[in-house]
Design an enzyme around this catalytic site. Structure first.
Site, PDB file in Angstrom:
ATOM      1  N   GLY A  35      30.980  50.612 -16.130  1.00  0.00           N
ATOM      2  CA  GLY A  35      30.653  49.657 -15.067  1.00  0.00           C
ATOM      3  C   GLY A  35      29.186  49.239 -15.105  1.00  0.00           C
ATOM      4  O   GLY A  35      28.311  50.054 -15.380  1.00  0.00           O
ATOM      5  N   GLY A  36      28.926  47.948 -14.882  1.00  0.00           N
ATOM      6  CA  GLY A  36      27.554  47.459 -14.773  1.00  0.00           C
ATOM      7  C   GLY A  36      26.845  47.164 -16.080  1.00  0.00           C
ATOM      8  O   GLY A  36      25.622  47.008 -16.095  1.00  0.00           O
ATOM      9  N   GLY A  38      27.735  44.518 -18.114  1.00  0.00           N
ATOM     10  CA  GLY A  38      27.855  43.097 -18.451  1.00  0.00           C
ATOM     11  C   GLY A  38      29.167  42.711 -19.098  1.00  0.00           C
ATOM     12  O   GLY A  38      29.226  41.757 -19.883  1.00  0.00           O
ATOM     13  N   THR A  40      31.917  41.363 -17.685  1.00  0.00           N
ATOM     14  CA  THR A  40      32.415  40.054 -17.241  1.00  0.00           C
ATOM     15  C   THR A  40      31.626  38.920 -17.879  1.00  0.00           C
ATOM     16  O   THR A  40      32.206  37.933 -18.345  1.00  0.00           O
ATOM     17  CB  THR A  40      32.362  39.945 -15.706  1.00  0.00           C
ATOM     18  OG1 THR A  40      33.207  40.952 -15.145  1.00  0.00           O
ATOM     19  CG2 THR A  40      32.838  38.584 -15.230  1.00  0.00           C
ATOM     20  N   ASP A  63      40.224  43.818 -13.451  1.00  0.00           N
ATOM     21  CA  ASP A  63      39.289  44.673 -12.711  1.00  0.00           C
ATOM     22  C   ASP A  63      39.454  44.405 -11.219  1.00  0.00           C
ATOM     23  O   ASP A  63      39.361  43.254 -10.789  1.00  0.00           O
ATOM     24  CB  ASP A  63      37.856  44.336 -13.148  1.00  0.00           C
ATOM     25  CG  ASP A  63      36.818  45.264 -12.547  1.00  0.00           C
ATOM     26  OD1 ASP A  63      37.153  45.986 -11.580  1.00  0.00           O
ATOM     27  OD2 ASP A  63      35.679  45.260 -13.029  1.00  0.00           O
ATOM     28  N   GLU A 245      21.602  53.122 -23.470  1.00  0.00           N
ATOM     29  CA  GLU A 245      21.278  54.318 -22.690  1.00  0.00           C
ATOM     30  C   GLU A 245      22.292  55.402 -23.032  1.00  0.00           C
ATOM     31  O   GLU A 245      23.408  55.109 -23.471  1.00  0.00           O
ATOM     32  CB  GLU A 245      21.310  54.022 -21.187  1.00  0.00           C
ATOM     33  CG  GLU A 245      20.203  53.104 -20.727  1.00  0.00           C
ATOM     34  CD  GLU A 245      20.243  52.846 -19.219  1.00  0.00           C
ATOM     35  OE1 GLU A 245      21.064  53.483 -18.525  1.00  0.00           O
ATOM     36  OE2 GLU A 245      19.462  52.008 -18.750  1.00  0.00           O
ATOM     37  N   ASN A 272      24.020  45.015 -24.383  1.00  0.00           N
ATOM     38  CA  ASN A 272      23.364  44.117 -23.433  1.00  0.00           C
ATOM     39  C   ASN A 272      22.055  44.691 -22.889  1.00  0.00           C
ATOM     40  O   ASN A 272      21.760  45.871 -23.051  1.00  0.00           O
ATOM     41  CB  ASN A 272      24.306  43.825 -22.253  1.00  0.00           C
ATOM     42  CG  ASN A 272      25.307  42.727 -22.567  1.00  0.00           C
ATOM     43  OD1 ASN A 272      25.011  41.795 -23.312  1.00  0.00           O
ATOM     44  ND2 ASN A 272      26.504  42.822 -22.011  1.00  0.00           N
TER      45      ASN A 272
END
Length: 341
Positions: A35-36, A38, A40, A63, A245, A272
């Site tokens: 999640g988070g 990018g 979409t 989603d 990360e 991303n």
């Protein structure tokens, strides 16, 4: 020196998604990740690029958060709708929680009302939801059922975060278990329930429990057919989206291993939110973050040397609206050239 330069040019694959545009047999594209990161934005941008080379493209969000409407600034629902500004690109958002209720209603009404007020609707619904993962399985089956009746050359799924997506991809097994349990109940209690329902006027539309089970079996056959296509690398691929990360890289590795175990092709990774501070930048935080990102980019290069790894920069503005999405989508095909570090 950028991390890209650390891999010999002759050994590295093209750092773009151009290969997906060139693969004319491709019919199903999944875009997924933590999640988070990018997902979409990436799925919308890839859909825009595919629309340039294909006759008709459908973008589906599975989603529950449903960000397609926000990304394009246009409301989408469970019916495919043409995206403003495009003639061959449509989108739809499926509610994962609605499909089981719709299926079990089987003739109109909701819950208890659809089962003649006997509470059988609630019982069947509780039974279905008690099987782990059946919500994901049934919503995916419903998506496939709708998609199968439409004629799009290529279909892109903007999927839920990793865990939900992996459960989605296990849906044939889960549905088999659900059907077995329902068939067992039908054998034990079917004649009695049909007898009771007969005395109460039956189910809406004159249906009986056998007809409902027959519909579920038909749904299973549809799933089996499309599932075979999902395991065909000529027809299906999964694009992994991540950021540089540790947690995101860990999720990506777990996802790729699971996809491999499901025999689903994956050979593209989009990284991303990369920072590229200029040589004269005075932002110490930016430099420190870039140093960390380069470390994980190097790991990605080593782990996935046989993948197309696309590096996307962190942008100063949100990527929302047709214009910004088109600009972002260009970088999926034409690699971003960062300033000299």
């Amino acid at each position: 020196m950028s991390s890209a330069a650390m891999v010999k040019a002759e050994d590295s694959l093209e750092p773009t998604l151009q290969n997906l545009l060139d693969q004319k047999t491709l019919r199903w594209v999944f875009v997924g990740g933590k999640g988070g990161v990018g997902k979409t934005t990436t799925s919308c941008s890839l859909a825009i690029q595919l629309a340039k080379v294909r006759k008709s493209v459908l973008l589906i969000s599975t989603d529950p958060a449903h960000n397609l409407s926000d990304a394009f600034g246009q409301k989408f629902g469970k019916e495919a709708r043409l995206i403003d500004g495009f003639t061959n690109l449509s989108a739809m958002e499926i509610d994962p929680n609605g499909s089981i209720q719709d299926l079990l209603a089987a003739g109109g009404g909701q819950g208890d009302d659809s089962m003649g007020g006997l509470g059988i609707g609630g019982m069947m619904q509780d039974l279905a939801f008690s099987i782990p993962g059946v919500d994901e399985a049934m919503s995916f089956a419903e998506v496939l059922k709708q998609v199968k009746s439409l004629s799009y050359e290529v279909i892109i799924f903007d999927t839920a975060p990793t865990g939900h997506t992996l459960r989605f991809l296990q849906f044939p097994t889960v549905l088999e278990k659900a059907l077995a349990k329902l068939a067992q109940l039908s054998t034990q209690f079917g004649p009695m329930l049909n007898s009771i329902l007969g005395g109460r006027g039956g189910l809406p539309g004159g249906q009986n429990l056998d007809e409902i089970l027959s519909k579920m079996e038909s749904l299973r056959e549809t799933i089996a057919e499309v599932n075979a296509q999902f395991k065909d690398a000529d027809l299906t691929t999964f694009v992994c989206v991540c950021i540089a990360e540790f947690l995101s890289l860990y999720e990506t590795e777990r996802m790729i291993q699971e996809l491999t175990s499901y025999h689903i092709d994956t050979h593209c990774i989009v990284v991303n939110q990369l920072l590229f501070p200029g040589k004269d930048s005075s932002c110490e935080q930016c430099k420190a973050r870039r140093k960390m990102q380069k470390k994980y980019l190097n790991e990605i290069e080593e782990l996935y040397e046989d993948f197309n790894v696309v590096r996307m920069p962190m942008l100063v503005e949100e990527v929302r609206g047709k214009e910004k999405l088109e600009k972002f989508s260009d970088m999926l095909i034409h690699p971003y050239v960062p300033p000299q570090e």
